[in-house]
Design a protein around this motif. Structure first.
Motif, mmCIF file in Angstrom:
data_model
loop_
_atom_site.group_PDB
_atom_site.id
_atom_site.type_symbol
_atom_site.label_atom_id
_atom_site.label_comp_id
_atom_site.label_asym_id
_atom_site.label_seq_id
_atom_site.Cartn_x
_atom_site.Cartn_y
_atom_site.Cartn_z
ATOM 1 N N THR A 182 0.279 4.284 4.473
ATOM 2 C CA THR A 182 -0.049 3.682 3.185
ATOM 3 C C THR A 182 -0.694 2.318 3.365
ATOM 4 O OG1 THR A 182 1.865 4.818 2.211
ATOM 5 C CG2 THR A 182 0.878 3.032 0.924
ATOM 6 N N LEU A 183 -0.189 1.550 4.324
ATOM 7 C CA LEU A 183 -0.720 0.220 4.582
ATOM 8 C C LEU A 183 -2.192 0.274 4.974
ATOM 9 C CD1 LEU A 183 -0.184 -2.840 4.916
ATOM 10 C CD2 LEU A 183 0.444 -2.357 7.292
ATOM 11 N N GLU A 184 -2.541 1.232 5.833
ATOM 12 C CA GLU A 184 -3.937 1.374 6.259
ATOM 13 C C GLU A 184 -4.844 1.595 5.053
ATOM 14 O OE1 GLU A 184 -5.259 1.042 9.165
ATOM 15 O OE2 GLU A 184 -3.740 1.403 10.703
ATOM 16 N N GLN A 185 -4.413 2.495 4.169
ATOM 17 C CA GLN A 185 -5.242 2.815 3.009
ATOM 18 C C GLN A 185 -5.274 1.665 1.998
ATOM 19 O OE1 GLN A 185 -7.137 5.550 3.055
ATOM 20 N NE2 GLN A 185 -6.219 5.826 5.084
ATOM 21 N N ALA A 186 -4.140 1.002 1.817
ATOM 22 C CA ALA A 186 -4.087 -0.117 0.871
ATOM 23 C C ALA A 186 -4.975 -1.267 1.337
ATOM 24 C CB ALA A 186 -2.642 -0.590 0.704
ATOM 25 N N LYS A 187 -4.972 -1.537 2.630
ATOM 26 C CA LYS A 187 -5.791 -2.634 3.152
ATOM 27 C C LYS A 187 -7.278 -2.314 3.026
ATOM 28 C CE LYS A 187 -4.217 -4.974 6.780
ATOM 29 N NZ LYS A 187 -3.663 -5.291 8.120
ATOM 30 N N LYS A 188 -7.621 -1.036 3.175
ATOM 31 C CA LYS A 188 -9.007 -0.635 2.968
ATOM 32 C C LYS A 188 -9.406 -0.864 1.508
ATOM 33 C CE LYS A 188 -9.277 2.964 6.550
ATOM 34 N NZ LYS A 188 -9.416 4.425 6.787
ATOM 35 N N PHE A 189 -8.496 -0.551 0.594
ATOM 36 C CA PHE A 189 -8.783 -0.746 -0.830
ATOM 37 C C PHE A 189 -8.986 -2.206 -1.136
ATOM 38 C CE2 PHE A 189 -7.105 -1.875 -5.022
ATOM 39 C CZ PHE A 189 -7.937 -1.132 -5.841
ATOM 40 N N PHE A 190 -8.067 -3.062 -0.681
ATOM 41 C CA PHE A 190 -8.161 -4.488 -0.992
ATOM 42 C C PHE A 190 -9.348 -5.147 -0.277
ATOM 43 C CE2 PHE A 190 -3.725 -3.985 -2.404
ATOM 44 C CZ PHE A 190 -3.802 -4.680 -3.603
ATOM 45 N N SER A 191 -9.726 -4.630 0.881
ATOM 46 C CA SER A 191 -10.887 -5.194 1.564
ATOM 47 C C SER A 191 -12.180 -4.898 0.812
ATOM 48 C CB SER A 191 -10.985 -4.650 2.996
ATOM 49 O OG SER A 191 -11.274 -3.259 2.994
ATOM 50 N N ARG A 192 -12.191 -3.761 0.113
ATOM 51 C CA ARG A 192 -13.368 -3.412 -0.705
ATOM 52 C C ARG A 192 -13.451 -4.296 -1.945
ATOM 53 N NH1 ARG A 192 -11.996 2.078 0.666
ATOM 54 N NH2 ARG A 192 -10.874 2.289 -1.320
ATOM 55 N N GLN A 193 -12.260 -4.787 -2.400
ATOM 56 C CA GLN A 193 -12.244 -5.636 -3.590
ATOM 57 C C GLN A 193 -12.619 -7.083 -3.274
ATOM 58 O OE1 GLN A 193 -11.728 -3.724 -6.300
ATOM 59 N NE2 GLN A 193 -11.493 -2.135 -4.747
ATOM 60 N N ALA A 194 -12.575 -7.427 -1.973
ATOM 61 C CA ALA A 194 -12.839 -8.826 -1.574
ATOM 62 C C ALA A 194 -14.285 -9.202 -1.829
ATOM 63 C CB ALA A 194 -12.490 -8.988 -0.108
ATOM 64 N N THR A 225 -13.108 -5.128 7.807
ATOM 65 C CA THR A 225 -13.766 -6.058 6.893
ATOM 66 C C THR A 225 -12.764 -7.107 6.451
ATOM 67 O OG1 THR A 225 -13.239 -4.576 5.050
ATOM 68 C CG2 THR A 225 -15.395 -4.322 6.083
ATOM 69 N N GLU A 226 -13.297 -8.161 5.834
ATOM 70 C CA GLU A 226 -12.442 -9.267 5.423
ATOM 71 C C GLU A 226 -11.487 -8.828 4.311
ATOM 72 O OE1 GLU A 226 -11.954 -12.442 6.410
ATOM 73 O OE2 GLU A 226 -13.141 -11.885 8.168
ATOM 74 N N ILE A 227 -10.276 -9.374 4.367
ATOM 75 C CA ILE A 227 -9.294 -9.137 3.321
ATOM 76 C C ILE A 227 -8.554 -10.449 3.106
ATOM 77 C CG2 ILE A 227 -7.671 -8.254 5.053
ATOM 78 C CD1 ILE A 227 -6.408 -6.559 2.836
ATOM 79 N N SER A 228 -8.345 -10.819 1.857
ATOM 80 C CA SER A 228 -7.692 -12.087 1.558
ATOM 81 C C SER A 228 -6.211 -12.032 1.926
ATOM 82 C CB SER A 228 -7.839 -12.407 0.065
ATOM 83 O OG SER A 228 -7.109 -11.475 -0.710
ATOM 84 N N PHE A 229 -5.603 -13.207 2.043
ATOM 85 C CA PHE A 229 -4.172 -13.276 2.341
ATOM 86 C C PHE A 229 -3.362 -12.636 1.218
ATOM 87 C CE2 PHE A 229 -0.108 -15.733 2.240
ATOM 88 C CZ PHE A 229 0.427 -15.208 3.411
ATOM 89 N N ALA A 230 -3.805 -12.855 -0.031
ATOM 90 C CA ALA A 230 -3.139 -12.224 -1.168
ATOM 91 C C ALA A 230 -3.248 -10.705 -1.076
ATOM 92 C CB ALA A 230 -3.752 -12.719 -2.477
ATOM 93 N N GLY A 231 -4.400 -10.216 -0.613
ATOM 94 C CA GLY A 231 -4.587 -8.779 -0.437
ATOM 95 C C GLY A 231 -3.673 -8.214 0.630
ATOM 96 N N ILE A 232 -3.465 -8.977 1.713
ATOM 97 C CA ILE A 232 -2.569 -8.546 2.778
ATOM 98 C C ILE A 232 -1.132 -8.461 2.263
ATOM 99 C CG2 ILE A 232 -1.565 -9.202 5.003
ATOM 100 C CD1 ILE A 232 -4.255 -10.438 5.731
ATOM 101 N N LEU A 233 -0.705 -9.501 1.515
ATOM 102 C CA LEU A 233 0.646 -9.497 0.946
ATOM 103 C C LEU A 233 0.830 -8.330 -0.015
ATOM 104 C CD1 LEU A 233 1.307 -13.289 0.226
ATOM 105 C CD2 LEU A 233 2.322 -11.887 2.027
ATOM 106 N N ALA A 234 -0.175 -8.096 -0.868
ATOM 107 C CA ALA A 234 -0.095 -7.007 -1.841
ATOM 108 C C ALA A 234 -0.072 -5.647 -1.144
ATOM 109 C CB ALA A 234 -1.274 -7.082 -2.813
ATOM 110 N N SER A 235 -0.912 -5.478 -0.123
ATOM 111 C CA SER A 235 -0.937 -4.227 0.638
ATOM 112 C C SER A 235 0.407 -3.967 1.298
ATOM 113 C CB SER A 235 -2.025 -4.282 1.715
ATOM 114 O OG SER A 235 -3.306 -4.454 1.147
ATOM 115 N N SER A 236 0.970 -5.011 1.898
ATOM 116 C CA SER A 236 2.247 -4.883 2.599
ATOM 117 C C SER A 236 3.369 -4.525 1.633
ATOM 118 C CB SER A 236 2.576 -6.189 3.328
ATOM 119 O OG SER A 236 1.543 -6.549 4.218
#
Length: 302
Positions: free
Chosen positions: A290-302, A9-20
């Motif tokens: 951790t990255l996989e799970q964090a990106k899933k979290f931030f994609s849900r917030q998008a 699913t879509e994830i913002s650039f800010a979400g990618i930076l935060a996840s990383s």
């Protein structure tokens, strides 16, 4: 991240930076005792002259045990504050910028998966850019980790991370915060390329084996593979980087390389290989999971 890590699913650039940044920080927190052991082994030099002196540190577990026994268990986490500073900056940039830079290299009209050469080039670029910004945090982390090698009773140079930043600037100048930036760029660009490209390739190969799927076990194996290749490729520049940051007697990267080769031999460039692999292998496993799970979290917030 790499192609196989793109979220469904879509994830913002800010979400990618935060996840990383979050994933890199979690991995740093869990594995810094191994990094401390690696730095101590890399800074350990052969005794000069006719006297035979047994090395203080021997092996990963031996080094961890010696540090904990002589300096206390908390000494294994020396440098964790600048270490987290480093991962928030470097981890966020090198991973978060990877896809945009890769897209830049392949062109906006490119269709399909990027060729391996472009992936490597993109990872080299983001690794170099990230560590140029984050080098001061790396320097302070290594300086704090190296404090324990000072003679017993000798005054410590720094009382903590913030004191180390200010002391270095006051005594050595602002430019000193970028001490060792040359080998650090080489190390982190190379290791970043080795990690991202090998993770992608190992994961892709595993998924072709019957019975394997895109799950935690596959991510674990791919993370270990990424860590192994990263250590094999990056260990020599890592040793030079640690010695330059931990010992101010070296005049340049070349001077450090030549003196290390002359005084300690070629195997010195693989000092701390086992703790380095233990560190990078476990670091990559923890970070990617951790990255996989964090990106899933931030994609849900998008």
């Amino acid at each position: 991240m790499v192609a196989d890590l793109k979220p469904k699913t879509e994830i913002s650039f800010a979400g990618i930076l935060a996840s990383s940044a979050f994933a890199a920080s979690v991995a740093e927190l869990c594995t810094i005792p191994l990094d401390t052991a690696k730095v101590r082994l890399q800074l350990q030099k052969k005794a000069l002259g006719d006297g035979v002196v047994l090395p203080k540190y021997r092996g990963m577990l031996g080094t961890v045990s010696t540090i904990a026994r002589e300096e206390g268990f908390s000494a294994l986490w020396k440098g964790i504050v600048p270490g987290l500073h480093r991962q928030c900056i470097f981890g966020g940039l090198r991973i978060g910028l990877y896809d945009p830079v890769k897209s830049l290299y392949v062109g906006k009209d490119f269709v399909g998966d990027a060729p391996l050469s472009k992936k490597i080039l993109a990872a080299l670029t983001t690794g170099a850019l990230g560590i140029i910004v984050a080098n001061p945090t790396d320097l302070v982390k290594v300086r704090l980790q190296a404090e324990g090698k000072l003679p017993s009773g000798a005054p410590r140079r720094y009382s903590g991370a913030m004191n180390a930043y200010s002391t270095i600037v006051r005594q050595e100048g602002v430019g000193a915060l970028w001490t060792g930036v040359g080998p650090n760029i080489a190390r982190n660009a190379i290791i970043n390329a080795a990690e991202l490209a090998s993770y992608d390739q190992v994961k892709q190969s595993i998924l072709k084996i019957p019975g394997f799927s895109d799950n935690v076990f596959t991510h674990l194996l791919a993370g270990l593979g990424a860590g192994f290749f990263a250590v094999c490729i990056g260990s020599p520049v890592d040793v030079v980087k640690s010695r330059m940051m931990g010992d101010t007697t070296y005049k340049s990267t070349l001077d450090c390389f030549i003196k290390t080769l002359k005084n300690d031999g070629p195997l010195a460039f693989y000092k701390g290989f086992v703790p380095n692999f233990g560190r990078l292998g476990s670091w990559n496993v923890i970070m990617f999971l951790t990255l996989e799970q964090a990106k899933k979290f931030f994609s849900r917030q998008a």
